[in-house]
Design an enzyme around this catalytic site. Structure first.
Site, mmCIF file in Angstrom:
data_model
loop_
_atom_site.group_PDB
_atom_site.id
_atom_site.type_symbol
_atom_site.label_atom_id
_atom_site.label_comp_id
_atom_site.label_asym_id
_atom_site.label_seq_id
_atom_site.Cartn_x
_atom_site.Cartn_y
_atom_site.Cartn_z
ATOM 1 N N ARG A 1 0.847 -1.186 0.000
ATOM 2 C CA ARG A 1 0.000 0.000 0.000
ATOM 3 C C ARG A 1 0.887 1.242 0.000
ATOM 4 N NH1 ARG A 1 -3.125 2.815 4.864
ATOM 5 N NH2 ARG A 1 -3.851 4.561 3.616
ATOM 6 N N HIS B 1 -3.162 10.866 0.868
ATOM 7 C CA HIS B 1 -2.764 10.492 2.231
ATOM 8 C C HIS B 1 -2.196 11.745 2.916
ATOM 9 C CE1 HIS B 1 -1.256 6.991 4.877
ATOM 10 N NE2 HIS B 1 -0.934 8.085 5.533
ATOM 11 N N GLU C 1 -7.671 8.110 6.273
ATOM 12 C CA GLU C 1 -8.056 8.606 7.593
ATOM 13 C C GLU C 1 -8.645 10.018 7.593
ATOM 14 O OE1 GLU C 1 -4.669 8.224 10.185
ATOM 15 O OE2 GLU C 1 -4.957 6.077 10.394
ATOM 16 N N ASN D 1 -7.434 1.400 9.754
ATOM 17 C CA ASN D 1 -6.100 1.540 10.341
ATOM 18 C C ASN D 1 -6.280 1.416 11.850
ATOM 19 O OD1 ASN D 1 -5.202 2.119 7.778
ATOM 20 N ND2 ASN D 1 -4.823 4.290 8.166
ATOM 21 N N TYR E 1 -4.461 0.611 15.672
ATOM 22 C CA TYR E 1 -3.229 0.446 16.446
ATOM 23 C C TYR E 1 -3.494 0.193 17.923
ATOM 24 C CZ TYR E 1 -0.715 2.471 12.465
ATOM 25 O OH TYR E 1 -0.182 2.701 11.224
ATOM 26 N N GLU F 1 -3.548 -0.731 7.958
ATOM 27 C CA GLU F 1 -2.389 -0.366 8.782
ATOM 28 C C GLU F 1 -2.531 -0.991 10.155
ATOM 29 O OE1 GLU F 1 -1.424 3.784 9.342
ATOM 30 O OE2 GLU F 1 -1.931 4.238 7.257
HETATM 31 C C1 NOJ Z 1 -1.859 6.305 10.348
HETATM 32 C C2 NOJ Z 1 -1.398 7.103 9.175
HETATM 33 O O1 NOJ Z 1 -2.118 6.746 8.032
HETATM 34 C C3 NOJ Z 1 0.080 6.987 8.914
HETATM 35 O O2 NOJ Z 1 0.417 8.010 8.027
HETATM 36 C C4 NOJ Z 1 0.836 7.072 10.214
HETATM 37 O O3 NOJ Z 1 2.207 7.130 10.018
HETATM 38 C C5 NOJ Z 1 0.468 5.883 11.073
HETATM 39 N N1 NOJ Z 1 -0.955 5.904 11.324
HETATM 40 C C6 NOJ Z 1 1.171 5.808 12.415
HETATM 41 O O4 NOJ Z 1 0.745 6.851 13.212
#
Ligand code: NOJ
Length: 532
Positions: free
Chosen positions: A109, A154, A200, A340, A342, A415
């Site tokens: 990606r 992006h 995002e 995405n 985390y 992500e």
């Molecule tokens: C989401 C974002 O899309 C990406 O650009 C960023 O580096 C990562 N999260 C980590 O924060």
């Protein structure tokens, strides 16, 4: 600060480490999370991800114009760190594609720098050298059997659009985005089968227009100290324009390109999972509201044609409305969801209890988010202030999406990644010996596999990131890469996690042991290896 020393000989350093050090690493790898490539369908995409501004560099080469981030970073000195050079991917893309090939991924990606393709937006011409650059990337990926997943925008766009009409605050940006998207479909759509319109939008609206930490740095008190902005209202307008831009580009793709080119088009949102801070009904409602105000804010309109009812209830007329015509365009305007993910945070009610100023406002859904309960963090800390290791959150957020949207659209985790806590004078070999990243991915993948076993239609997983890169407002401090990038020489070195990922993709998954990692790094068979 990273202390660099002969990083290309990193595996020798690993071999030389003390047995005690290794026995720690060994036991950490034997985590309870058991996951293998074969837990996922054969057709599943496993990839790595990057974005243009974060890796490309070459910020003024070959006809590219200044982007919003170029101008912002040159104006507001973020420790002198910026994407002028970044990872110099613009000149090293072939080496980077080799790295992906060596991992054995079947997807990559990346995003297209708008300012490289259309330096003046729709007010100028297409830059053929910019098109050539992405053609070379796409062709080389395909030669290696790596499927390109292309993000059209992006976070970066030509500064021209900010200067002319205030970028995403203006509906004019919708027109510009559609023009850019059309240029991409025409130039690359014969080979790109997975399009992601905007990365995002929900996080961008927050970071750029509530907190003022991304360009154009708009915010108002108590959210931040900016010279201009209105944190209560502007993010709503910005996201509205982004969603309509997405929907119009999708309509264009479907009407004029999809049948012939045979691809799919979707969007990717950022989503934390939110857990109630206490067992109270109020905090449970706060967690649900926070999910609505963060995730459903961007996705409900694409499925149901309107914003979540909770948002309308609290925001009233500050929340823009879709006209009947717009509603038709936006409803159903995505072929898939990109996620995405985390981390997870706690949510606490602010309607009936006192909260830090800002969280007690409609734009935050009267809910405060925090990482601690009774002084205990929700998970292990990472290099990002709000990112904690909470693997079960992966399964929970997927279940949330599955239920809210009836599992009707395929989902791609576009992500997921880990950056280690930042330390002073950290040694390169410690960054390379990234056992914590392996544990993170193993655990998150294990929960992803569970969500799939329970029926979620998830079709891909992308590690953020292929290599350490420029982390926006945080500069080069956080290091999410499977490959270490020496900031002086820009030399790339695989971390232990790169070897783990390779091993996982070969279906060795959790049976991966450091012995095998060192063996593959040094070119020896595992049983020929040093005793650990
Ligand atoms: C989401 C974002 O899309 C990406 O650009 C960023 O580096 C990562 N999260 C980590 O924060």
């Amino acid at each position: 600060m990273v202390t660099s020393s002969h990083s290309h000989l990193w595996f020798l350093l690993l071999l030389c480490c003390s047995p005690a050090h290794y026995s720690f690493a060994q036991s950490s790898l034997e985590s309870k999370d058991d996951v293998r490539r074969s837990d996922f369908p054969d057709s599943f995409f496993f990839g790595t991800a990057t974005s243009s501004y974060q890796v490309e560099g070459a910020y003024l080469e070959d006809g590219k114009s200044l982007s919003n981030w170029d101008v912002f970073n040159h104006r507001q000195d973020t420790n002198g760190e910026n994407g002028d050079i970044a990872d110099d991917h613009y000149h090293r893309y072939l080496e980077d594609i080799e790295m992906m090939d060596s991992l054995g991924v079947n997807a990559y990606r990346f995003s297209i720098s708008w300012a490289r393709i259309l330096p003046k937006g729709r007010f100028g011409r297409v830059n053929p050298t910019g098109v050539l650059f992405y053609n070379k990337i796409i062709d080389n990926l395909l030669l290696k059997g790596i499927q390109p997943f292309v993000t059209i925008c992006h976070h970066d766009f030509p500064q021209e659009l900010e200067d002319r009409f205030g970028s995403w605050l203006s509906p004019q940006m919708q027109e510009d985005f559609v023009h850019f998207a059309e240029t991409c479909f025409k130039s690359f759509g014969d080979r790109v089968k997975y399009w992601i319109t905007i990365n995002e939008p929900n996080l961008f609206a927050d970071m750029a227009y509530i907190r003022g930490r991304y360009p154009p740095a708009h915010c108002s008190q108590p959210f931040g100290n900016c010279s201009v902005g209105n944190s209560d209202v502007e993010p709503l307008i910005v996201l509205h324009n982004m969603l309509l831009a997405h929907a119009k580009a999708t309509r264009l793709y479907r009407d004029h390109f999809q049948a012939e080119q045979g691809g799919v088009i979707g969007i990717v949102v950022n989503s934390f999972m939110f857990e109630p801070l206490t067992d109270s009904e109020l905090d449970r409602e706060a967690a649900n509201r926070t999910l609505a105000f963060n995730v459903a804010w961007a996705l409900d309109p694409l499925v149901f044609g309107d914003y979540p009812p909770e948002m309308r209830h609290y925001l009233g007329n500050d929340l823009p409305s879709f006209s009947p015509e717009e509603r038709k365009i936006i409803k159903g305007s995505t072929d898939f969801f990109g996620l995405n993910h985390y981390s997870t945070l706690y949510a606490k009610d602010c309607r009936y209890s006192k909260c830090i100023p800002g969280w007690d406002r409609p734009i935050r859904g009267f809910a405060y988010t925090t990482e601690e309960r009774d002084g205990v963090p929700i998970g292990d800390r990472t290099g990002m202030v709000k990112f904690f290791v909470v693997p079960a959150g992966m399964e929970k957020i997927i279940n949330y999406l599955k239920e809210r949207y009836h599992n009707e659209k395929p989902l791609y985790v576009l992500e997921n990644g880990y950056s280690p806590p930042r330390e002073q004078n950290v040694q390169v070999q410690d960054l390379l010996n990234d056992v914590k990243r392996i544990e993170y991915h193993t655990a998150y993948l294990s929960h992803l596999a569970k969500a799939i076993r329970n029926g979620a239609d998830v079709r891909g997983y992308f590690v953020w990131s292929l290599m350490d890169n420029y982390e926006w407002a945080e500069g080069y401090g956080p290091m999410f890469g499977l490959h270490y990038v020496d900031r002086q020489t820009l030399e790339r070195t695989p971390k232990l996690s790169a070897l783990w990922f390779k091993s996982f993709l070969n279906n060795n998954g959790s049976s991966f042991r450091k012995k095998n990692v060192i063996a593959s790094a040094s070119g020896l068979k595992a049983d020929q290896q040093v005793q650990l």
